[in-house]
Design a protein around this motif. Structure first.
Motif, PDB file in Angstrom:
ATOM      1  N   ALA A   1      34.966  24.543 -20.125  1.00  0.00           N
ATOM      2  CA  ALA A   1      36.730  25.415 -19.615  1.00  0.00           C
ATOM      3  C   ALA A   1      36.426  26.507 -19.609  1.00  0.00           C
ATOM      4  CB  ALA A   1      37.650  25.167 -20.293  1.00  0.00           C
TER       5      ALA A   1
ATOM      6  N   ARG B   1      44.437  17.305 -23.161  1.00  0.00           N
ATOM      7  CA  ARG B   1      44.066  17.086 -21.988  1.00  0.00           C
ATOM      8  C   ARG B   1      43.271  15.343 -21.772  1.00  0.00           C
ATOM      9  NH1 ARG B   1      38.658  20.750 -21.336  1.00  0.00           N
ATOM     10  NH2 ARG B   1      38.589  19.643 -23.622  1.00  0.00           N
TER      11      ARG B   1
ATOM     12  N   TRP C   1      43.912  26.168 -18.694  1.00  0.00           N
ATOM     13  CA  TRP C   1      43.275  24.840 -19.192  1.00  0.00           C
ATOM     14  C   TRP C   1      42.353  24.798 -20.498  1.00  0.00           C
ATOM     15  CZ3 TRP C   1      37.859  23.746 -16.852  1.00  0.00           C
ATOM     16  CH2 TRP C   1      36.888  22.315 -16.925  1.00  0.00           C
TER      17      TRP C   1
END
Length: 148
Positions: free
Chosen positions: A101, A148, A138
């Motif tokens: 990420a 997540r 994210w």
């Protein structure tokens, strides 16, 4: 005198390293950290909103949007460094659970600026801004446990 105090109080008798002294000397109080966070986050939001307003300027609008939107995201990202501290923030950014990420987010920030300045492709800059938004979301979600 400080060395004598450390020895008598039972603390480490060794001289602290230069880095430890710098970190200790530059620590901020919690109130200062919160003020820095709020100021930096507000600047980030202001830059992002300003970039959205500049989008409608003919010819240069998309480039200005990409630049201000990216600066806004960088300022917002920098605001969290006030709460955690820069070293702890960087360690957390590159932990294995959020490494992908982080890389995608930083890559989108860089590619947005490259497409605006060097490649001069407006559509590509807009695409990278959209990807930047999703990459930043994210990345932010990666700090919420089990999100997540």
């Amino acid at each position: 005198m400080d060395k004598l105090k450390r020895v008598l109080s039972g603390r480490d008798a060794e001289e602290p390293s230069g880095l430890a002294e710098v970190i200790e000397a530059s620590s901020l109080s919690w109130g200062t950290r919160v003020k820095g966070f709020v100021a930096c986050f507000a600047i980030g939001c202001l830059c992002s909103i300003l970039g959205s307003c500049l989008l409608w300027i003919p010819k240069k609008g998309l480039v200005l949007f990409a630049v201000f939107y990216t600066l806004g995201n960088i300022a917002s990202l920098g605001s969290t460094m006030f709460l955690m501290g820069p070293v702890k923030q960087l360690k957390k950014m590159f932990e294995p659970t959020r490494l992908i990420a982080t890389i995608v987010m930083l890559l989108c920030l860089i590619l947005t600026l490259c497409s605006a300045f060097w490649w001069r492709k407006a559509g590509l800059a807009l695409l990278f801004c959209i990807l930047q938004f999703f990459a930043m979301a994210w990345y932010s979600i990666s700090f919420i446990p089990y999100a997540r």
